[in-house]
Design an enzyme around this catalytic site. Sequence first.
Site, PDB file in Angstrom:
ATOM      1  CE1 TYR A   1      -8.053  -6.321  11.231  1.00 60.79           C
ATOM      2  CE2 TYR A   1      -7.223  -7.211   9.303  1.00 60.79           C
ATOM      3  CZ  TYR A   1      -7.777  -7.338  10.512  1.00 60.79           C
ATOM      4  OH  TYR A   1      -8.154  -8.530  10.867  1.00 60.79           O
TER       5      TYR A   1
ATOM      6  N   GLY B   1      -7.414   4.386   5.227  1.00 63.61           N
ATOM      7  CA  GLY B   1      -7.411   3.942   6.702  1.00 63.61           C
ATOM      8  C   GLY B   1      -8.794   4.971   7.190  1.00 63.61           C
TER       9      GLY B   1
ATOM     10  CB  SER C   1      -3.004  -4.941   0.340  1.00 61.29           C
ATOM     11  OG  SER C   1      -3.917  -4.492   1.023  1.00 61.29           O
TER      12      SER C   1
ATOM     13  CE1 TYR D   1       0.357  -6.375  -1.407  1.00 62.94           C
ATOM     14  CE2 TYR D   1      -0.047  -8.666  -1.535  1.00 62.94           C
ATOM     15  CZ  TYR D   1      -0.082  -7.119  -0.751  1.00 62.94           C
ATOM     16  OH  TYR D   1       0.347  -7.321   0.562  1.00 62.94           O
TER      17      TYR D   1
ATOM     18  N   GLY E   1      -4.711 -14.939 -10.355  1.00 57.58           N
ATOM     19  CA  GLY E   1      -3.617 -14.562  -9.225  1.00 57.58           C
ATOM     20  C   GLY E   1      -3.772 -15.300  -7.948  1.00 57.58           C
TER      21      GLY E   1
END
Length: 331
Positions: free
Chosen positions: A11, A36, A78, A142, A285
């Site tokens: 992105y 991707g 991510s 992360y 989180g």
Amino acid sequence: MAVLVLGGAGYIGSHTVDRLVEQGQDVVVVDSLVTGHKAAVRPEAKFYQGDLADKPFMRKVFSENPEIDAVIHFAAFSLVAESMKDPLKYFDNNTAGMVKLLEVMHEFNVNYIVFSSTAATYGIPEKMPIKEDDPQNPINPYGESKLMMEKIMRWADQAYGVKFVALRYFNVAGAKPDGSIGEDHHPETHLLPIVLQVAQGKREKLQIFGNDYNTPDGTNVRDYVHPFDLADAHILAVDYLRKGNESNAFNLGSSTGFSNLEIVEAARDVTGKPIPAEMAPRRGGDPDSLIACSDKARKVLGWKPQFDDIHKIIETAWAWHSTHPNGYDDK
């Protein structure tokens, strides 16, 4: 001189490749295509499919492109929620991957790296807006994996002279204004694309996770930044390193916070669609608020975000989603 963009089919990476090509820079892209899309990469960029943790593969990339002097590193997992369930996946891919990358960079005497870090390294901030020297205490794997990557780069700088810029950014939203490239994740977990999928009729309703946070309306508050503005910051950071400056870290954000409910309302304005929403339990989180102080990037790098209005950001995202309802599968 050429820039190697790792994760350049993703992105933010694809928007950065687009900007680099527009500026006439030589660009080499490495992407595993796990998340991707090859269709997102400008044809003017030289493309390699592979994993940055594969040292023989990366040696081939550097050997065949000796003009590479700088690396922009976007290639990382991510998803906060996934990292809570499978932390070792994140430390293996993100943190261990950085070690292998730096080893090969050092081998080929490539001494500049611009790294996509994250606001998640700060954890639950003690004050708002967040400044670069505020404590970094991640509350999810992360964020921890990215903080470890920052620390590894610091030691690599001290030992080998590999200079770095860590760009800690906040929520990314929007797309190239002409609608030709944009956000396409499977599964989609980011708020704005999900909101727009509801507007498209692809989802029946939106779930907002938690309405009991310590924020004005009880929903999470986040700072949104456009991928072209992020791309410009990465390119400015490469220039900063090429001029011989010291390693550094910068926050990137609009310095304005919007709650989840405010995003939904703005999307209703832009799309003219009702966008039904319901409250759901909190996710693990997630901090209450994350808002950047980006004064340092504006002053030191000369960064000037062009997309600083949330309606403008949503308009660009809607241009992409309207013309590509199935993402890159529509091509």
